[in-house]
Design an enzyme around this catalytic site. Sequence first.
Site, mmCIF file in Angstrom:
data_model
loop_
_atom_site.group_PDB
_atom_site.id
_atom_site.type_symbol
_atom_site.label_atom_id
_atom_site.label_comp_id
_atom_site.label_asym_id
_atom_site.label_seq_id
_atom_site.Cartn_x
_atom_site.Cartn_y
_atom_site.Cartn_z
ATOM 1 N N ASP A 154 -7.986 3.059 30.923
ATOM 2 C CA ASP A 154 -9.137 2.149 31.012
ATOM 3 C C ASP A 154 -9.887 2.075 29.680
ATOM 4 O O ASP A 154 -9.882 3.035 28.898
ATOM 5 C CB ASP A 154 -10.079 2.639 32.122
ATOM 6 C CG ASP A 154 -11.026 1.546 32.576
ATOM 7 O OD1 ASP A 154 -10.793 0.361 32.244
ATOM 8 O OD2 ASP A 154 -12.014 1.863 33.255
ATOM 9 N N ASN A 185 -5.913 -6.742 39.536
ATOM 10 C CA ASN A 185 -5.962 -7.389 38.212
ATOM 11 C C ASN A 185 -5.491 -8.848 38.253
ATOM 12 O O ASN A 185 -5.810 -9.628 37.354
ATOM 13 C CB ASN A 185 -5.128 -6.619 37.179
ATOM 14 C CG ASN A 185 -5.759 -5.335 36.702
ATOM 15 O OD1 ASN A 185 -5.077 -4.414 36.258
ATOM 16 N ND2 ASN A 185 -7.074 -5.232 36.781
HETATM 17 C C1 FPP Z 1 -7.723 -1.469 31.569
HETATM 18 O O1 FPP Z 1 -8.657 -1.804 30.575
HETATM 19 C C2 FPP Z 1 -6.374 -1.758 31.084
HETATM 20 C C3 FPP Z 1 -5.548 -2.698 31.603
HETATM 21 C C4 FPP Z 1 -5.913 -3.544 32.769
HETATM 22 C C5 FPP Z 1 -4.222 -2.970 31.023
HETATM 23 C C6 FPP Z 1 -3.475 -1.768 30.524
HETATM 24 C C7 FPP Z 1 -2.174 -2.213 29.989
HETATM 25 C C8 FPP Z 1 -1.604 -1.748 28.860
HETATM 26 C C9 FPP Z 1 -2.220 -0.690 28.005
HETATM 27 C C10 FPP Z 1 -0.287 -2.324 28.460
HETATM 28 C C11 FPP Z 1 0.831 -1.402 28.837
HETATM 29 C C12 FPP Z 1 2.054 -1.833 28.140
HETATM 30 C C13 FPP Z 1 3.326 -1.525 28.504
HETATM 31 C C14 FPP Z 1 4.414 -1.998 27.642
HETATM 32 C C15 FPP Z 1 3.663 -0.788 29.734
HETATM 33 P P1 FPP Z 1 -9.789 -2.869 30.917
HETATM 34 O O2 FPP Z 1 -9.316 -4.206 30.491
HETATM 35 O O3 FPP Z 1 -10.181 -2.756 32.359
HETATM 36 O O4 FPP Z 1 -10.946 -2.364 29.983
HETATM 37 P P2 FPP Z 1 -12.511 -2.501 30.240
HETATM 38 O O5 FPP Z 1 -12.826 -1.641 31.441
HETATM 39 O O6 FPP Z 1 -13.100 -1.934 28.979
HETATM 40 O O7 FPP Z 1 -12.806 -3.952 30.439
#
Ligand code: FPP
Length: 248
Positions: A20, A68
């Site tokens: 996150d 999501n």
């Molecule tokens: C949460 O941060 C993260 C995600 C919803 C996406 C995570 C995905 C990756 C790191 C890509 C993985 C890649 C591979 C190739 C498997 P958020 O967007 O909720 O952050 P925030 O809480 O700060 O808004």
Amino acid sequence: MYKEKLDLTRIPQHIAVIMDGNGRWAKERGMKRRDGHVAGTEALKNILKPVRDLGIKYLTVYAFSTENWNRPDEEVEALMALLYEKLDVNLFMENDVRFCVIGDVSRLPQHLQAVVNHCLETTANNTKGTLTVALSYSSKWELVEATKKIARRVQDGTLQVDDINESTIDESLNTSFLPDPDLLIRTGGEYRLSNFLLWQCAYTELYFCDTYWPDFDEEELCKAIWNYQQRERRFGKTSEQVIGTTEQ
Ligand code: FPP
């Protein structure tokens, strides 16, 4: 350096991660949310080698939840495009890592499903570790699907209701090929499980840190494992039972 403090005989076998903070990481730098996900993907790539070298056999990461899908179309499309671009079979082959997925893969765009299947097939015999990526996954979705499977077995007469036990459920989940996580890490300063591995985390040690996922590195990983090693896992027993004394 936390790595030097680790007891290498007590490394968790399975670590699950809620990655996150990508969005906030980007916002603080005046960048787009997509840039945060790009940086988050790099962080995941960079952690694979330390995970393997520490002897952690299973790493399971939450990349895209069922919920999501409700994000703005632009962000969903950016994440799907990023997954398509970054799911690199060579990375898994170089690290001798088996790639697995949990979640409703049928909801992913066709071209992404094809890449996922290619990675699954190509890496199937890799032995150093298993990276499981949760894609279009939520624990409640998984439990509903498991319940349907079990109900069908009862309906067709191959399973008796009274024979249903914990193993029946374990075996019916997407994660049937995985041991339960020993340690769950959530980055980004939030204290919740967000519908991730709810059944499987019944006795998992939980570790929360403020670091945003793109900044999570080997030192942060070792710090989380060191913290885990300070705990006593009792699985509902008393401390005395766990350390093997007869004191009450
Ligand atoms: C949460 O941060 C993260 C995600 C919803 C996406 C995570 C995905 C990756 C790191 C890509 C993985 C890649 C591979 C190739 C498997 P958020 O967007 O909720 O952050 P925030 O809480 O700060 O808004």
